[in-house]
Design an enzyme around this catalytic site. Structure first.
Site, PDB file in Angstrom:
ATOM      1  N   ASP A  92       0.856  -1.173   0.000  1.00  0.00           N
ATOM      2  CA  ASP A  92       0.000   0.000   0.000  1.00  0.00           C
ATOM      3  C   ASP A  92       0.899   1.233   0.000  1.00  0.00           C
ATOM      4  O   ASP A  92       1.992   1.204   0.558  1.00  0.00           O
ATOM      5  CB  ASP A  92      -0.894  -0.032   1.244  1.00  0.00           C
ATOM      6  CG  ASP A  92      -1.984   1.016   1.206  1.00  0.00           C
ATOM      7  OD1 ASP A  92      -2.041   1.779   0.230  1.00  0.00           O
ATOM      8  OD2 ASP A  92      -2.788   1.062   2.155  1.00  0.00           O
ATOM      9  N   ASP A 265      -8.125  -7.121   1.029  1.00  0.00           N
ATOM     10  CA  ASP A 265      -7.185  -7.209   2.148  1.00  0.00           C
ATOM     11  C   ASP A 265      -7.864  -6.651   3.377  1.00  0.00           C
ATOM     12  O   ASP A 265      -8.770  -5.815   3.276  1.00  0.00           O
ATOM     13  CB  ASP A 265      -5.906  -6.417   1.871  1.00  0.00           C
ATOM     14  CG  ASP A 265      -6.103  -4.931   2.151  1.00  0.00           C
ATOM     15  OD1 ASP A 265      -5.708  -4.479   3.241  1.00  0.00           O
ATOM     16  OD2 ASP A 265      -6.680  -4.223   1.294  1.00  0.00           O
TER      17      ASP A 265
END
Length: 373
Positions: A92, A265
Protein backbone atom coordinates in the site's frame (compact mmCIF):
# COMPACT_ATOMS: atom_id res chain seq x y z
CA UNK A 1 5.49 -10.66 -16.63
CA UNK A 2 2.10 -9.39 -15.46
CA UNK A 3 -1.20 -10.57 -16.82
CA UNK A 4 -4.75 -11.37 -15.78
CA UNK A 5 -6.70 -14.27 -17.21
CA UNK A 6 -10.38 -14.86 -16.49
CA UNK A 7 -11.28 -18.55 -16.48
CA UNK A 8 -14.99 -18.49 -15.57
CA UNK A 9 -17.93 -16.12 -15.17
CA UNK A 10 -21.12 -16.38 -13.16
CA UNK A 11 -24.11 -16.39 -15.50
CA UNK A 12 -26.32 -14.39 -13.13
CA UNK A 13 -23.91 -11.90 -11.53
CA UNK A 14 -20.68 -10.09 -12.41
CA UNK A 15 -18.60 -12.59 -10.41
CA UNK A 16 -15.59 -14.05 -12.18
CA UNK A 17 -12.61 -16.19 -11.24
CA UNK A 18 -9.21 -15.92 -12.79
CA UNK A 19 -5.47 -15.73 -12.29
CA UNK A 20 -3.26 -12.68 -11.82
CA UNK A 21 0.28 -13.52 -12.92
CA UNK A 22 3.18 -11.86 -11.08
CA UNK A 23 6.98 -12.34 -11.06
CA UNK A 24 6.64 -14.33 -7.82
CA UNK A 25 3.85 -16.60 -8.96
CA UNK A 26 0.12 -16.67 -9.62
CA UNK A 27 -2.68 -15.21 -7.54
CA UNK A 28 -5.92 -17.11 -8.11
CA UNK A 29 -8.96 -14.88 -7.79
CA UNK A 30 -11.17 -14.06 -6.03
CA UNK A 31 -8.60 -14.00 -3.24
CA UNK A 32 -8.14 -12.55 0.23
CA UNK A 33 -4.69 -11.10 0.98
CA UNK A 34 -3.39 -11.27 4.57
CA UNK A 35 -1.90 -8.03 5.86
CA UNK A 36 1.72 -7.99 7.00
CA UNK A 37 1.99 -4.28 7.75
CA UNK A 38 5.59 -4.29 8.99
CA UNK A 39 6.83 -7.16 6.80
CA UNK A 40 5.18 -9.65 9.15
CA UNK A 41 1.66 -10.93 9.58
CA UNK A 42 1.49 -10.31 13.33
CA UNK A 43 2.56 -13.33 15.37
CA UNK A 44 2.92 -15.64 12.36
CA UNK A 45 6.06 -16.92 10.64
CA UNK A 46 6.24 -17.10 6.86
CA UNK A 47 6.28 -20.92 7.03
CA UNK A 48 3.08 -20.87 9.08
CA UNK A 49 1.55 -18.31 6.73
CA UNK A 50 2.26 -20.52 3.71
CA UNK A 51 0.32 -23.36 5.38
CA UNK A 52 -2.83 -21.22 5.44
CA UNK A 53 -2.93 -21.18 1.64
CA UNK A 54 -2.04 -17.50 1.39
CA UNK A 55 -0.77 -16.46 -2.04
CA UNK A 56 -0.36 -12.68 -1.97
CA UNK A 57 0.62 -10.71 1.15
CA UNK A 58 0.27 -6.98 1.74
CA UNK A 59 2.76 -4.68 3.50
CA UNK A 60 2.59 -0.96 4.19
CA UNK A 61 4.88 1.71 2.80
CA UNK A 62 4.20 4.28 5.53
CA UNK A 63 5.12 1.97 8.39
CA UNK A 64 8.14 0.40 6.65
CA UNK A 65 9.50 3.83 5.73
CA UNK A 66 9.38 4.81 9.40
CA UNK A 67 10.80 1.47 10.62
CA UNK A 68 13.22 0.03 9.57
CA UNK A 69 13.51 2.22 6.46
CA UNK A 70 13.39 1.16 2.82
CA UNK A 71 17.20 1.19 2.52
CA UNK A 72 17.53 -1.67 4.99
CA UNK A 73 14.78 -3.65 3.25
CA UNK A 74 16.36 -3.06 -0.16
CA UNK A 75 19.76 -4.24 1.13
CA UNK A 76 18.14 -7.58 2.02
CA UNK A 77 16.91 -8.04 -1.53
CA UNK A 78 13.60 -6.28 -1.03
CA UNK A 79 10.61 -7.37 1.00
CA UNK A 80 10.75 -10.94 -0.27
CA UNK A 81 14.29 -11.45 0.99
CA UNK A 82 13.79 -9.37 4.12
CA UNK A 83 10.83 -11.39 5.43
CA UNK A 84 11.58 -14.69 3.71
CA UNK A 85 8.40 -14.82 1.64
CA UNK A 86 8.73 -16.10 -1.92
CA UNK A 87 5.14 -15.50 -3.02
CA UNK A 88 3.55 -12.40 -4.54
CA UNK A 89 3.46 -9.21 -2.47
CA UNK A 90 1.69 -5.85 -2.64
CA UNK A 91 2.59 -2.60 -0.87
CA UNK A 92 0.00 0.00 0.00
CA UNK A 93 1.29 3.49 -0.73
CA UNK A 94 0.77 4.69 2.83
CA UNK A 95 -1.63 7.43 1.78
CA UNK A 96 -4.39 6.23 4.09
CA UNK A 97 -2.00 6.02 7.05
CA UNK A 98 -0.52 9.47 6.37
CA UNK A 99 -3.99 11.01 6.54
CA UNK A 100 -5.34 8.89 9.40
CA UNK A 101 -2.28 8.36 11.63
CA UNK A 102 0.20 11.10 10.88
CA UNK A 103 0.26 14.47 12.63
CA UNK A 104 -0.42 16.48 9.47
CA UNK A 105 1.35 19.80 9.15
CA UNK A 106 0.34 20.60 5.59
CA UNK A 107 -1.36 19.12 2.56
CA UNK A 108 -1.28 20.73 -0.85
CA UNK A 109 -1.04 19.72 -4.48
CA UNK A 110 2.65 18.97 -4.08
CA UNK A 111 2.14 16.35 -1.36
CA UNK A 112 1.87 15.95 2.39
CA UNK A 113 4.09 17.16 5.22
CA UNK A 114 3.62 15.29 8.48
CA UNK A 115 5.39 14.61 11.75
CA UNK A 116 6.89 11.16 12.32
CA UNK A 117 4.99 9.79 15.34
CA UNK A 118 8.08 7.78 16.35
CA UNK A 119 10.70 10.50 16.65
CA UNK A 120 8.97 13.78 15.83
CA UNK A 121 10.96 14.54 12.68
CA UNK A 122 9.18 16.18 9.75
CA UNK A 123 8.59 14.00 6.67
CA UNK A 124 7.80 15.39 3.24
CA UNK A 125 5.81 12.72 1.37
CA UNK A 126 5.13 13.35 -2.31
CA UNK A 127 3.82 10.94 -4.96
CA UNK A 128 7.38 10.63 -6.26
CA UNK A 129 8.76 9.84 -2.80
CA UNK A 130 6.06 7.24 -2.11
CA UNK A 131 6.78 5.61 -5.46
CA UNK A 132 10.54 5.57 -4.87
CA UNK A 133 10.03 3.94 -1.47
CA UNK A 134 7.87 1.23 -3.00
CA UNK A 135 10.36 0.57 -5.77
CA UNK A 136 13.02 0.08 -3.09
CA UNK A 137 10.74 -2.26 -1.14
CA UNK A 138 10.34 -4.29 -4.32
CA UNK A 139 6.87 -5.80 -3.96
CA UNK A 140 5.21 -7.22 -7.07
CA UNK A 141 2.48 -4.56 -6.91
CA UNK A 142 2.85 -0.95 -5.78
CA UNK A 143 -0.13 1.30 -5.09
CA UNK A 144 -0.29 4.90 -6.26
CA UNK A 145 -0.15 7.61 -3.61
CA UNK A 146 -3.68 8.94 -3.12
CA UNK A 147 -5.74 11.16 -0.85
CA UNK A 148 -8.38 9.18 1.02
CA UNK A 149 -11.05 11.59 2.30
CA UNK A 150 -12.59 10.83 5.69
CA UNK A 151 -16.22 9.97 6.29
CA UNK A 152 -18.18 12.13 6.42
CA UNK A 153 -16.66 14.77 4.14
CA UNK A 154 -18.14 17.66 2.20
CA UNK A 155 -18.53 17.40 -1.54
CA UNK A 156 -15.96 20.16 -2.06
CA UNK A 157 -13.42 18.33 0.10
CA UNK A 158 -13.97 15.11 -1.86
CA UNK A 159 -13.67 16.99 -5.15
CA UNK A 160 -10.28 18.29 -4.01
CA UNK A 161 -9.21 14.78 -2.89
CA UNK A 162 -10.18 13.31 -6.27
CA UNK A 163 -8.38 16.03 -8.18
CA UNK A 164 -5.22 15.44 -6.14
CA UNK A 165 -5.54 11.66 -6.40
CA UNK A 166 -5.69 11.82 -10.20
CA UNK A 167 -2.87 14.37 -10.48
CA UNK A 168 -0.75 12.38 -8.05
CA UNK A 169 -1.42 9.20 -10.04
CA UNK A 170 0.05 10.86 -13.14
CA UNK A 171 3.15 11.75 -11.13
CA UNK A 172 3.41 8.21 -9.73
CA UNK A 173 3.26 6.82 -13.26
CA UNK A 174 6.00 9.22 -14.34
CA UNK A 175 8.20 8.31 -11.35
CA UNK A 176 7.69 4.56 -11.57
CA UNK A 177 10.45 2.79 -13.49
CA UNK A 178 10.66 -0.74 -12.08
CA UNK A 179 9.76 -3.21 -14.84
CA UNK A 180 9.17 -6.15 -12.50
CA UNK A 181 6.66 -4.20 -10.40
CA UNK A 182 3.11 -3.31 -11.41
CA UNK A 183 1.60 0.03 -10.40
CA UNK A 184 -2.11 0.09 -9.53
CA UNK A 185 -4.24 3.24 -9.46
CA UNK A 186 -6.88 3.93 -6.81
CA UNK A 187 -10.45 5.13 -7.35
CA UNK A 188 -11.70 7.67 -4.80
CA UNK A 189 -14.84 9.80 -4.64
CA UNK A 190 -16.24 9.29 -1.17
CA UNK A 191 -19.98 8.61 -1.07
CA UNK A 192 -20.78 10.86 -4.02
CA UNK A 193 -21.85 8.68 -6.99
CA UNK A 194 -20.91 11.20 -9.68
CA UNK A 195 -17.44 11.69 -8.17
CA UNK A 196 -16.93 7.93 -7.92
CA UNK A 197 -17.84 7.52 -11.58
CA UNK A 198 -15.56 10.38 -12.63
CA UNK A 199 -12.69 8.91 -10.62
CA UNK A 200 -13.24 5.42 -12.04
CA UNK A 201 -13.05 6.74 -15.58
CA UNK A 202 -10.03 8.92 -14.83
CA UNK A 203 -8.05 6.08 -13.25
CA UNK A 204 -9.06 3.60 -15.96
CA UNK A 205 -7.70 5.98 -18.61
CA UNK A 206 -4.16 5.44 -17.27
CA UNK A 207 -4.30 1.84 -18.54
CA UNK A 208 -2.40 0.39 -15.57
CA UNK A 209 -2.10 -3.37 -14.85
CA UNK A 210 -4.79 -3.19 -12.14
CA UNK A 211 -7.17 -0.85 -10.35
CA UNK A 212 -8.20 -0.54 -6.71
CA UNK A 213 -11.33 0.92 -5.17
CA UNK A 214 -10.27 2.88 -2.09
CA UNK A 215 -11.96 5.09 0.45
CA UNK A 216 -14.34 2.38 1.70
CA UNK A 217 -14.65 0.91 5.18
CA UNK A 218 -13.78 4.32 6.61
CA UNK A 219 -16.97 4.71 8.65
CA UNK A 220 -19.63 4.83 5.96
CA UNK A 221 -22.76 2.61 6.32
CA UNK A 222 -22.17 -0.83 4.84
CA UNK A 223 -25.03 -0.29 2.40
CA UNK A 224 -23.17 2.73 1.08
CA UNK A 225 -20.07 0.62 0.49
CA UNK A 226 -22.19 -1.89 -1.46
CA UNK A 227 -23.58 0.93 -3.60
CA UNK A 228 -20.09 2.29 -4.30
CA UNK A 229 -18.95 -1.11 -5.52
CA UNK A 230 -22.06 -1.54 -7.69
CA UNK A 231 -21.59 1.91 -9.23
CA UNK A 232 -17.84 1.78 -9.81
CA UNK A 233 -17.03 -1.76 -10.91
CA UNK A 234 -18.91 -1.68 -14.26
CA UNK A 235 -16.74 1.28 -15.27
CA UNK A 236 -13.45 -0.56 -14.68
CA UNK A 237 -11.66 -2.58 -17.38
CA UNK A 238 -12.87 -6.18 -17.42
CA UNK A 239 -9.47 -7.62 -18.34
CA UNK A 240 -7.60 -6.30 -15.29
CA UNK A 241 -7.71 -7.28 -11.59
CA UNK A 242 -9.96 -5.18 -9.36
CA UNK A 243 -8.96 -4.72 -5.75
CA UNK A 244 -11.34 -3.55 -2.98
CA UNK A 245 -9.14 -2.11 -0.26
CA UNK A 246 -9.60 -2.80 3.44
CA UNK A 247 -12.48 -5.29 3.21
CA UNK A 248 -12.40 -8.71 4.88
CA UNK A 249 -15.84 -9.69 6.22
CA UNK A 250 -17.61 -12.62 4.58
CA UNK A 251 -20.77 -10.83 3.50
CA UNK A 252 -18.94 -7.81 2.13
CA UNK A 253 -16.52 -9.97 0.15
CA UNK A 254 -19.40 -12.02 -1.29
CA UNK A 255 -21.33 -8.90 -2.31
CA UNK A 256 -18.18 -7.42 -3.86
CA UNK A 257 -17.35 -10.61 -5.79
CA UNK A 258 -20.92 -10.67 -7.10
CA UNK A 259 -20.19 -7.21 -8.51
CA UNK A 260 -16.89 -8.19 -10.14
CA UNK A 261 -14.22 -7.54 -7.49
CA UNK A 262 -11.19 -9.88 -7.45
CA UNK A 263 -8.90 -9.00 -4.52
CA UNK A 264 -9.34 -8.02 -0.87
CA UNK A 265 -7.19 -7.21 2.15
CA UNK A 266 -7.99 -6.59 5.79
CA UNK A 267 -6.36 -6.77 9.23
CA UNK A 268 -9.56 -8.30 10.65
CA UNK A 269 -8.48 -11.96 10.98
CA UNK A 270 -5.30 -11.21 12.93
CA UNK A 271 -6.85 -8.38 14.94
CA UNK A 272 -9.66 -10.69 16.04
CA UNK A 273 -7.16 -13.45 16.79
CA UNK A 274 -5.12 -11.15 19.02
CA UNK A 275 -8.31 -10.45 20.98
CA UNK A 276 -9.18 -14.12 21.45
CA UNK A 277 -11.86 -14.30 18.77
CA UNK A 278 -12.24 -17.05 16.17
CA UNK A 279 -14.19 -16.98 12.90
CA UNK A 280 -16.29 -20.15 12.68
CA UNK A 281 -19.17 -20.80 10.29
CA UNK A 282 -20.00 -17.15 9.75
CA UNK A 283 -19.90 -16.41 13.48
CA UNK A 284 -17.38 -14.85 15.84
CA UNK A 285 -16.54 -16.95 18.88
CA UNK A 286 -14.94 -15.42 21.95
CA UNK A 287 -12.63 -18.20 23.10
CA UNK A 288 -12.45 -16.66 26.57
CA UNK A 289 -16.03 -17.75 27.10
CA UNK A 290 -16.52 -20.33 29.85
CA UNK A 291 -18.56 -22.56 27.51
CA UNK A 292 -15.32 -23.63 25.81
CA UNK A 293 -13.46 -24.54 28.99
CA UNK A 294 -14.41 -28.24 28.89
CA UNK A 295 -14.90 -28.54 25.11
CA UNK A 296 -12.23 -30.94 23.86
CA UNK A 297 -13.24 -30.82 20.20
CA UNK A 298 -11.37 -29.03 17.39
CA UNK A 299 -12.23 -25.40 16.80
CA UNK A 300 -13.69 -26.29 13.38
CA UNK A 301 -13.50 -30.01 12.45
CA UNK A 302 -13.77 -29.17 8.73
CA UNK A 303 -10.93 -26.63 8.74
CA UNK A 304 -7.48 -27.65 7.40
CA UNK A 305 -5.61 -24.84 9.15
CA UNK A 306 -2.59 -25.64 11.37
CA UNK A 307 -4.70 -24.95 14.45
CA UNK A 308 -7.62 -27.25 13.67
CA UNK A 309 -5.67 -29.96 11.84
CA UNK A 310 -3.01 -29.86 14.56
CA UNK A 311 -5.44 -31.13 17.16
CA UNK A 312 -5.69 -27.92 19.18
CA UNK A 313 -9.04 -28.04 20.96
CA UNK A 314 -11.44 -25.33 22.03
CA UNK A 315 -10.59 -26.06 25.66
CA UNK A 316 -6.87 -25.67 24.94
CA UNK A 317 -7.43 -22.40 23.10
CA UNK A 318 -9.62 -21.18 25.95
CA UNK A 319 -6.78 -21.98 28.34
CA UNK A 320 -4.17 -20.19 26.20
CA UNK A 321 -6.28 -17.06 25.81
CA UNK A 322 -7.21 -16.91 29.49
CA UNK A 323 -3.55 -17.41 30.40
CA UNK A 324 -2.49 -14.68 27.94
CA UNK A 325 -0.12 -17.08 26.21
CA UNK A 326 1.11 -15.75 22.86
CA UNK A 327 0.60 -19.15 21.23
CA UNK A 328 -3.16 -18.72 21.59
CA UNK A 329 -3.12 -15.52 19.58
CA UNK A 330 -1.01 -17.15 16.87
CA UNK A 331 -3.25 -20.21 16.63
CA UNK A 332 -6.40 -18.11 16.35
CA UNK A 333 -4.83 -15.79 13.77
CA UNK A 334 -3.77 -18.78 11.66
CA UNK A 335 -7.28 -20.18 11.81
CA UNK A 336 -8.95 -16.85 10.97
CA UNK A 337 -6.71 -16.21 7.96
CA UNK A 338 -7.38 -19.73 6.69
CA UNK A 339 -11.10 -19.17 7.21
CA UNK A 340 -11.16 -16.12 4.92
CA UNK A 341 -8.93 -17.80 2.34
CA UNK A 342 -11.23 -20.84 2.30
CA UNK A 343 -14.20 -18.54 1.81
CA UNK A 344 -12.71 -16.82 -1.24
CA UNK A 345 -11.59 -20.20 -2.61
CA UNK A 346 -15.13 -21.53 -2.16
CA UNK A 347 -16.50 -18.56 -4.08
CA UNK A 348 -14.06 -19.26 -6.90
CA UNK A 349 -15.12 -22.91 -7.02
CA UNK A 350 -18.80 -21.93 -6.98
CA UNK A 351 -18.25 -19.63 -9.95
CA UNK A 352 -16.61 -22.47 -11.86
CA UNK A 353 -19.37 -24.88 -10.86
CA UNK A 354 -22.12 -22.48 -11.89
CA UNK A 355 -23.69 -22.19 -8.43
CA UNK A 356 -22.29 -18.89 -7.14
CA UNK A 357 -25.58 -16.98 -7.39
CA UNK A 358 -27.36 -19.67 -5.37
CA UNK A 359 -24.70 -20.03 -2.68
CA UNK A 360 -23.16 -16.60 -2.29
CA UNK A 361 -25.12 -13.77 -3.89
CA UNK A 362 -26.39 -12.27 -1.73
CA UNK A 363 -24.60 -14.00 1.13
CA UNK A 364 -26.27 -13.84 4.55
CA UNK A 365 -25.07 -15.22 7.92
CA UNK A 366 -27.69 -18.01 7.89
CA UNK A 367 -27.13 -18.91 4.25
CA UNK A 368 -26.85 -22.59 3.25
CA UNK A 369 -23.55 -21.58 1.64
CA UNK A 370 -21.92 -22.37 4.99
CA UNK A 371 -21.53 -26.04 4.12
CA UNK A 372 -19.46 -25.21 1.02
CA UNK A 373 -16.57 -23.80 3.07
Amino acid sequence: MFGFEISAHCANTAARCGCFHTPHGPVHTPRFMPVGTLATVKGISTDQLARTGAQMVLSNTYHLHLQPGEEIVAAAGGLHGFMGWDGPMLTDSGGFQVFSLGDLNKIDDRGVVFRNPRDGRIIDMTPEHATQIQMALGADVAMAFDQCPPYPATENDVIDACRRTHAWLARCVEAHSRDNQALFGIVQGGCFPHLRRESARAVADFDLPGIAVGGVSVGEPVEEMHRIVRDVTPLLPTHKPRYLMGIGTLREMAVAVANGIDLFDCVLPTRLGRHGTALVGGERWNLRNARFRHDHTPLDPSCPCPTCSGGHTRAYLNHLIRSEELLGLTLLSLHNITHLLRFTTAMSQAIRDGCFSEDFAPWEPDSPAHHTW
